[in-house]
Design a protein around this motif. Structure first.
Motif, short mmCIF file in Angstrom:
data_model
loop_
_atom_site.label_atom_id
_atom_site.label_comp_id
_atom_site.label_asym_id
_atom_site.label_seq_id
_atom_site.Cartn_x
_atom_site.Cartn_y
_atom_site.Cartn_z
N ALA A 18 98.37 -83.09 58.20
CA ALA A 18 98.58 -84.45 58.72
C ALA A 18 99.46 -85.15 57.46
O ALA A 18 100.13 -85.93 57.91
CB ALA A 18 97.41 -85.21 58.90
N VAL A 21 102.92 -83.77 57.72
CA VAL A 21 103.63 -84.24 59.18
C VAL A 21 104.35 -85.88 58.64
O VAL A 21 105.51 -86.28 59.09
CB VAL A 21 102.95 -84.42 60.25
CG1 VAL A 21 103.32 -85.12 61.43
CG2 VAL A 21 102.61 -83.07 60.69
N ARG A 22 103.52 -86.61 58.29
CA ARG A 22 103.79 -88.10 57.90
C ARG A 22 104.96 -87.97 56.95
O ARG A 22 105.83 -88.84 57.12
CB ARG A 22 102.79 -88.76 57.24
CG ARG A 22 101.63 -89.22 58.34
CD ARG A 22 100.61 -90.22 57.40
NE ARG A 22 100.03 -89.83 56.31
CZ ARG A 22 98.97 -89.27 56.24
NH1 ARG A 22 98.39 -88.85 57.14
NH2 ARG A 22 98.43 -88.79 55.34
N GLU A 25 108.27 -86.93 58.73
CA GLU A 25 108.70 -88.18 59.61
C GLU A 25 109.74 -88.90 59.12
O GLU A 25 110.61 -89.19 60.02
CB GLU A 25 107.58 -88.97 60.19
CG GLU A 25 106.70 -88.31 61.19
CD GLU A 25 105.52 -89.55 61.73
OE1 GLU A 25 105.82 -90.48 62.43
OE2 GLU A 25 104.44 -89.31 61.05
N SER A 30 110.95 -88.48 63.84
CA SER A 30 109.66 -88.36 64.86
C SER A 30 108.74 -87.50 64.40
O SER A 30 109.15 -86.72 63.58
CB SER A 30 110.39 -87.84 66.17
OG SER A 30 110.59 -86.50 66.07
N LYS A 31 107.65 -87.73 64.77
CA LYS A 31 106.43 -87.00 64.43
C LYS A 31 106.54 -85.75 64.96
O LYS A 31 106.18 -84.57 64.44
CB LYS A 31 104.95 -87.75 65.24
CG LYS A 31 103.87 -87.09 64.70
CD LYS A 31 102.58 -88.02 65.05
CE LYS A 31 101.39 -87.59 64.36
NZ LYS A 31 100.28 -88.62 64.49
N ASP A 32 106.93 -85.52 66.40
CA ASP A 32 107.21 -84.20 67.00
C ASP A 32 108.12 -83.50 66.07
O ASP A 32 108.16 -82.19 66.11
CB ASP A 32 107.73 -84.47 68.31
CG ASP A 32 106.72 -85.01 69.47
OD1 ASP A 32 105.40 -84.98 69.09
OD2 ASP A 32 106.96 -85.55 70.27
N ALA A 34 108.98 -83.56 63.03
CA ALA A 34 108.32 -83.08 62.15
C ALA A 34 107.10 -81.91 62.30
O ALA A 34 107.15 -81.02 61.44
CB ALA A 34 107.28 -84.36 61.23
N ALA A 35 106.46 -82.04 63.38
CA ALA A 35 105.59 -80.95 63.64
C ALA A 35 106.21 -79.70 63.90
O ALA A 35 105.73 -78.58 63.48
CB ALA A 35 104.63 -81.39 64.61
#
Length: 182
Positions: A18, A21-22, A25, A30-32, A34-35
């Motif tokens: 988590a 990912v932050r 970003e 974007s979060k996607d 980053a994931a």
């Protein structure tokens, strides 16, 4: 990289997912994105070849994932075809009602007036950074000035424009950056 180092990095990636990912970003926007970059990093860790032990696992993973994100971005940009662009340009703009168009034109004219209040160099630096997307280093080379002076001039120009826009009744709260993601 030894198996124990790989295992430690994978465990770190899972336990701090988590947080990572932050942090990513900011790079991907974007979060996607980053994931996706972290998932690809997980796969690349399996084949990573580093002789020395990793002192800062977070930094290693974030660096690796940032490189993955940049590679993904470049691949996506290469796969855009003219047909795709033409199709996107033909889509109707649902937000382009006459009132919004007139309002936007007034804002553009107001901003042009505000930009005229800047010194020529300061205006050129602001436009190079925020419209053309040039890096501060490139602007410094172009104008033959220090990087610190570019940063100072850019900051002053942005503050000046924001203050003038607010004085004219536009409570602009949007992003202060331009097209400079990668």
């Amino acid at each position: 990289m030894s198996d124990s180092s790989r295992t430690q990095l994978k465990k770190l990636l899972v336990s701090r997912y988590a947080y990572l990912v932050r942090r990513l970003e900011r790079v991907t926007g974007s979060k996607d994105g980053a994931a996706d970059a972290l998932h690809e990093t997980w796969l690349r860790l399996e084949n990573a070849n580093v002789a020395a032990p990793v002192a800062n696992g977070d930094a290693y993973i974030l660096g690796m994932a940032s490189n993955v994100a940049i590679d993904q971005h470049r691949r996506e940009r290469r796969h855009f075809h003219e047909d795709d662009v033409d199709a996107l340009l033909e889509l109707p703009d649902e937000l382009a009602d006459p009132e919004r168009i007139v309002e936007a034109r007034f804002k553009v004219e107001a901003l042009k007036d505000i930009l005229r209040g800047l010194t020529p160099r300061r205006r050129a630096i602001l436009l190079a950074a925020r419209v053309d997307g040039q890096l501060n280093r490139e602007i410094a080379e172009r104008f033959g000035i220090s990087l610190r002076l570019v940063e100072s001039e850019l900051s002053t120009a942005i503050k000046y424009c924001l203050e003038r826009m607010q004085e004219s009744g536009d409570p602009y709260t949007g992003s202060r950056s331009g097209p400079r993601k990668f």
